[in-house]
Design an enzyme around this catalytic site. Sequence first.
Site, PDB file in Angstrom:
ATOM      1  N   GLY A 124     -12.329  -4.238   1.405  1.00 36.65           N
ATOM      2  CA  GLY A 124     -13.758  -3.931   1.460  1.00 36.65           C
ATOM      3  C   GLY A 124     -14.226  -3.108   0.267  1.00 36.65           C
ATOM      4  NE  ARG A 162      -4.455  -1.399   1.647  1.00 37.01           N
ATOM      5  CZ  ARG A 162      -5.415  -1.744   2.481  1.00 37.01           C
ATOM      6  NH1 ARG A 162      -5.258  -1.564   3.797  1.00 37.01           N
ATOM      7  NH2 ARG A 162      -6.537  -2.267   2.030  1.00 37.01           N
ATOM      8  CE  LYS A 192     -15.044 -14.739  12.415  1.00 41.18           C
ATOM      9  NZ  LYS A 192     -15.075 -13.695  13.454  1.00 41.18           N
ATOM     10  N   GLY A 215      -6.631  -7.400   1.061  1.00 44.79           N
ATOM     11  CA  GLY A 215      -5.359  -7.483   1.787  1.00 44.79           C
ATOM     12  C   GLY A 215      -4.750  -8.873   1.763  1.00 44.79           C
TER      13      GLY A 215
HETATM   14  C1  3PG Z   1      -8.691  -1.583   4.653  1.00 43.27           C
HETATM   15  O1  3PG Z   1      -7.697  -1.914   5.291  1.00 43.27           O
HETATM   16  O2  3PG Z   1      -9.456  -2.389   4.116  1.00 43.27           O
HETATM   17  C2  3PG Z   1      -8.950  -0.123   4.462  1.00 43.27           C
HETATM   18  O3  3PG Z   1      -7.858   0.623   4.889  1.00 43.27           O
HETATM   19  C3  3PG Z   1     -10.200   0.296   5.206  1.00 43.27           C
HETATM   20  O4  3PG Z   1     -10.066   0.045   6.566  1.00 43.27           O
HETATM   21  P1  3PG Z   1     -11.374  -0.138   7.463  1.00 43.27           P
HETATM   22  O5  3PG Z   1     -12.007  -1.423   7.000  1.00 43.27           O
HETATM   23  O6  3PG Z   1     -10.921  -0.170   8.881  1.00 43.27           O
HETATM   24  O7  3PG Z   1     -12.269   1.039   7.176  1.00 43.27           O
END
Ligand code: 3PG
Length: 396
Positions: free
Chosen positions: A376, A36, A196, A353
């Site tokens: 997400g 990142r 999950k 990730g």
């Molecule tokens: C992630 O790591 O998926 C993004 O940085 C968003 O983080 P968050 O899900 O804590 O909002």
Amino acid sequence: MSFRTLDDADLAGKRVLVRVDLNVPMEAGKVTDTTRIDRVLPTIREISQKGGKVILLAHFGRPKGRDPKDSLKPVAVALAHRLGQPVIFVDDCIGEDAAKAVAAAKSGEVLLLENTRFHAGDEKNDAAFVRALAANGDIFVNDAFSAAHRAHASTEGLAHVLPAYAGRTMQAELEALSAGLDNPARPVMAIVGGAKVSTKLELLGNLVKKVDVLAIGGGMANTFLAARGINVGKSLCEHDLLATAREIEEKARVAGCEIMLPVDALVAREFKANPGHRVVPITEVAADEMILDAGPLSVAEVVLKLDTVRTLVWNGPFGAFELHPFDTATVTVAKAAAERVKAGRLVAVAGGGDTVAAMNHAGVADELSYVSTAGGAFLEWMEGKALPGVEALRAR
Ligand code: 3PG
Ligand code: MG
């Protein structure tokens, strides 16, 4: 693209607030994967070279208030190292200290302000907090596609009060994902794995309406298997979600989406590297065993299926890929996808990730059509949802 990019921005002498995603994996105070960080370097360098003050805003973790364990300070060190240029770390993202540091910085210098989530106003997208952030900038650049599914002050609010632009990574993500998915070549297959079902429920429910084949892997496959009456032993499984899993299967049936679940598995009694493990048909998991990866027959089925589809979207590994040999299914399928991309037979886009880590581990991160650092946000984008951080840029 219907939003402005750095090509449209006058950066010289400007205080440029740049939202980046530096939510990187960290162990014992050290960044363990710099993907990142590396992705936002082009935007930082370009603004710096064009004479803007680069004022980086980022979140880290999910702190409730100020919490030293979620400080961005160690990330500033890793960023400076990758950037090859000093990064001035500032202990707060708003207020007097931030204002002073920004005023003192020269054109082209890079500052990283402390975790925006140390203030509740960030996640609340609170107007006063947006103003407090905006006080340190003349323009706003959002380069955090992976946080664009959050309507927070630093990801969304700022775009409404300052001239707003997409950074180079944001731009690249949107261009690559649109190319791969807006009008995908069909059939489209999705692979969704990970631990999950509960974290990806909505995704699965929506996805079955959009794709032709959905292969489910990882811990969440166990919930679907259990819902079909299969004994998953001690495996990770959300037993309270069996009805939900059945509903998703029903939605898939109605939509004509084929669901693929493992037909065999690698099982072990303990979760550690190289434990005694065995391969079993999925119906023969013993009561004291855990499913830790999809088995060879399941992998063969997925690989065969790859030959019949034109587009693959992938989020989440098949197994506990961080422990050998439970990386086998993920690595085998990743390599098979990469071969088909190379042969021009498949568009394969992966994101998330763990997924990025798994693709790096398989050595195919550069061989797929695109690998998104977003988790997400990638999933919501896959579902066809509008991302607030992206929409706010478009509106300007
Ligand atoms: C992630 O790591 O998926 C993004 O940085 C968003 O983080 P968050 O899900 O804590 O909002
Ligand atoms: Mg996340």
